[in-house]
Write an enzyme that holds these catalytic residues in place. Structure first.
Site: not given
Ligand SMILES: *Cc1c(COP(=O)(O)O)cnc(C)c1O
Length: 396
Positions: A185, A213, A243
């Protein structure tokens, strides 16, 4: 209040503030879209993970409301007691179809998936090889499993092969897993999955890809694993529904046996109430939309490419992103923070990311363009970037 707690909190808060590490959280007044309002000021939002703009999609809002009318606002219990609604089963069937796996299971968040699945599969007799840039929830999930954690240099396949060989040949561990983000990310680079699968086959590693992502972004929307056509080679595909999918929740997709096992062994599945009806129905619809059309996905990439090209032409260092994630590398921590505040004053909301989240001296402002941004918004953002860039001597 306990005196000891009071002292502990005061000391820690002061230390963070003294070191400039205390984060003041901005409140968004209204919906999280391509433009947002903070303290009455409208800004172009380049900080969300709402890649496809689905968080405010009209169809999703409608189906969520209908599901609230038919099923209520809460699921009422954990999945194993009587919180498994027909809506959850529909969602999981849809996710498996989308990911190209035998089965899938949904959780309340992506973070919860990593708490759930790593611990269910790995234990203290095992070892986990983990990319050094993996997300915090992977790190915590690994710790919870009590397996030996072996850090692997970022996307370094020689290091992975060497450490996999050592771990397997040591005879110290019953099982060895390799776990990685699908898309990283902070830099927007993509895990080298074909090489990873090759090494995993050589040493019988369990493979786990966190595609938070990547889903909705890579593989025409279906994710990084499908992008490389490796659905049958990655053991656990984990992703988030918060996301690109725009709602909340997470899932693990894989073989029927894996999913059956997670449903009896994963603690957040067993002991935490399931996704709400409204969320569940909206997610199913969002996944169906991604399966029906790549229009939003295509627009996201078009906007990502447009922003990258514009920033590069202005003379900014945008790193080596392979996805719409567009870092703008400023360098030292102070200038980075100043840059981000000036952008905000001028009307662009893009957060600074500095040490310890990224290495010292590589402070950056990270831009997350979405399918919902218009060309006019991106042009305006570029104009502001140019102004602030010249002002702070980041570009000439
Ligand atoms: C955002 C993210 C998470 C967590 O996801 P949520 O649904 O917001 O709890 C887990 N792993 C990665 C790589 C992330 O970027």
């Amino acid at each position: 209040m306990s005196k000891i707690l009071d002292e502990y909190l005061t000391e820690n808060l002061q230390e963070l503030k003294d070191n400039g590490l205390y984060n003041e959280i901005n409140v968004v007044e209204g919906a999280n879209g391509p433009e947002i309002t903070i303290e009455g000021e409208k800004m172009i939002n380049l900080s969300s993970n709402n890649y496809l703009g689905l968080a405010t999609d009209e169809t999703l809002k409608t189906v969520a409301k209908e599901a609230i009318d038919s099923h209520g606002v809460g699921a009422g219990a954990v999945r194993t007691i009587n919180g498994t609604l027909d809506l959850h089963v529909e969602l999981e069937n849809k996710l498996a179809e989308f990911k190209g796996t035998e089965a899938a299971v949904a959780f309340q968040s992506g973070f919860n998936c990593n708490m759930a699945a790593i611990q269910a599969v790995m234990n203290k007799e095992d070892a986990i090889l983990s990319d050094e840039l993996n997300h915090a929830s992977i790190i915590d999930g690994c710790r919870l499993s009590r397996a030996k954690i072996i850090r692997v240099n970022h996307s370094d396949m020689d290091d992975l092969r060497k450490k996999a060989k050592e771990a397997v040949e040591s005879g110290l561990y019953k099982k060895v897993m390799y776990i990685t983000d699908g898309v990283f990310s902070m830099d927007g680079d993509v895990a080298l999955l074909p090489e990873i699968v090759e090494i995993a086959k050589e040493f019988d590693l369990i493979t786990y890809v966190d595609d938070a992502h990547g889903s909705g972004v890579m593989g025409k929307g279906a994710g990084t694993v499908k992008h490389f056509g490796l659905q049958n080679d990655i053991d656990l595909q984990m992703g988030t529904l918060s996301k690109a999918i725009g709602v909340v929740g997470g899932y693990v997709a894989g073989s029927q046996d894996l999913i059956d096992y997670l449903k009896v062994a994963a603690r957040p599945f067993l002991f935490s109430t399931s996704l709400t009806p409204g969320d569940t129905r909206a997610i199913t619809e969002a996944v169906q939309m991604l399966m029906d059309s790549t229009e939003l996905h295509d627009r996201l990439w078009e906007n990502g490419d447009y922003l990258k090209k514009g920033l590069k032409e202005l003379g900014f260092d945008i790193g080596n992103s392979e996805t719409p994630i567009t870092p703008c590398i400023i360098g030292d921590e102070k200038t980075t923070q100043q840059f981000s505040s000036r952008l905000m004053e001028e009307g662009v909301y893009a957060k600074s990311i500095v040490f310890p989240t990224v290495p010292k001296g590589t402070g950056r402002v990270r831009n997350m363009p979405t399918a919902a941004h218009t060309k006019e918004m991106l042009d305006e953002a570029l104009r502001i970037y140019e102004k602030v860039g010249r002002e702070l001597n980041v570009i000439s």
